[in-house]
Write an enzyme that holds these catalytic residues in place. Structure first.
Site, PDB file in Angstrom:
ATOM      1  N   GLU A  15       0.834  -1.208   0.000  1.00 22.61           N
ATOM      2  CA  GLU A  15       0.000   0.000   0.000  1.00 22.61           C
ATOM      3  C   GLU A  15       0.868   1.257   0.000  1.00 22.61           C
ATOM      4  OE1 GLU A  15      -2.653   1.629  -0.099  1.00 22.61           O
ATOM      5  OE2 GLU A  15      -4.413   0.373   0.274  1.00 22.61           O
ATOM      6  N   ASN A 143      -9.798   5.352   2.810  1.00 25.48           N
ATOM      7  CA  ASN A 143      -8.750   5.068   1.838  1.00 25.48           C
ATOM      8  C   ASN A 143      -8.240   6.345   1.184  1.00 25.48           C
ATOM      9  OD1 ASN A 143      -7.436   2.536   1.302  1.00 25.48           O
ATOM     10  ND2 ASN A 143      -9.462   1.637   1.060  1.00 25.48           N
ATOM     11  N   ASP A 191      -9.813   2.183  -4.103  1.00 26.57           N
ATOM     12  CA  ASP A 191      -8.888   2.051  -2.976  1.00 26.57           C
ATOM     13  C   ASP A 191      -8.078   3.342  -2.867  1.00 26.57           C
ATOM     14  OD1 ASP A 191      -6.964   1.156  -1.074  1.00 26.57           O
ATOM     15  OD2 ASP A 191      -7.239  -0.911  -1.718  1.00 26.57           O
TER      16      ASP A 191
END
Length: 280
Positions: A15, A143, A191
């Site tokens: 991420e 997110n 996301d």
């Protein structure tokens, strides 16, 4: 547009790619692996630091070091690698998720429950002195967060809503929330996001195997299909901010794609914005 493999890895939940312009390196994290990674695309040098708990984001600080969005709060890594808490607020069953630095140098931190329960997460504004203001308190999976080139708009994703929302950003606060774009059924969940120099919003699609680019009017104008289904986030990097780095995940997959958990890159994908450092 053809992707390349920037970093072959097996991150459980890769991420938060972030270009650290001062150091000429890409920062990214493995949330569930509790690791903060860096990568210098010129030398190929890679580093990894293990954190004591799940880490949702790592961003550069003005003057050096990193600010970390951790399970139990926000911590600071000083240039000498020493750690200290800036704000500690442990909540059972909750963890940190994505974060972003606003044009004014404040850190916008997201949280979520491990079970992704609606309303279990927040979006908060954190200043350099450790003051925290909860901006959104009815979030499921906080997110992507980003700002337009002129700083007048803020973009935000709460993934289960399947929307990219936009706010007016007035005096450092978001107002007048409204949808910019909606992700249709079957295309995955939005996301992470990044905003380019044209003001367009690039959105990573979890379970969608793609990155999409939306114009400031919310029109879909580009789709980059990728071989990995769980695309988590994207950010521009490189000396000219023209390469789009993309993180991926392999968590809970029985037969993950060989590149799941790696960092991909689209050379010459566009032109990014220099990201501010956290002033703390």
């Amino acid at each position: 547009m053809t992707y390349e493999v920037a970093i072959r890895a097996e991150a459980a939940l890769g991420e938060g790619p972030t270009w650290d312009a001062d150091a000429g390196r890409l920062l990214w994290i493995d949330i569930l692996g509790s690791r903060v990674h860096s990568y210098d695309p010129v030398s190929g040098r890679r580093t990894v630091r293990t954190t004591d708990q799940h880490v949702g984001a790592a961003k550069p600080r003005a003057g050096g070091g990193l600010v970390l969005n951790l399970r139990d709060g926000v911590g600071l890594l000083d240039p000498d690698e020493s750690f200290r808490w800036l704000h500690r607020d442990p909540v059972p069953g909750r963890r940190a998720n994505d974060a972003a630095v606003a044009p004014d140098g404040t850190l916008w931190t997201g949280t979520m429950r491990y079970d992704e329960a609606p309303g279990g997460g927040t979006l908060s504004r954190v200043t350099g002195d450790g003051s925290v203001e909860v901006v959104l308190d009815d979030v499921a999976v906080s997110n992507g967060t980003g700002w337009s080139p002129d700083g007048r708009l803020m973009y935000y994703i709460d993934s289960p809503t399947r929307r990219v929302d936009v706010f007016d950003f007035v005096d450092g606060r978001p107002v007048d929330r409204r949808p910019l774009a909606e992700i249709e059924d079957g295309a995955g969940f939005p996301d992470g996001l990044t905003v380019d120099a044209d003001g367009c919003v690039w959105v990573a699609l979890w379970e969608g195997g793609a990155v999409r680019r939306y114009t400031p009017d919310g029109e879909l104008d580009r789709v980059i299909d990728l071989p990995v289904p769980r695309i988590t986030a994207c950010a521009f990097g490189g000396a000219d901010l023209t390469d789009l780095y993309i993180t991926t995940a392999r968590t809970d997959l029985r037969s993950p794609h060989p590149l799941a958990g790696s960092v991909l890159v689209l050379p010459g994908a566009g032109k990014g914005l220099t990201q501010p450092a956290f002033t703390g």
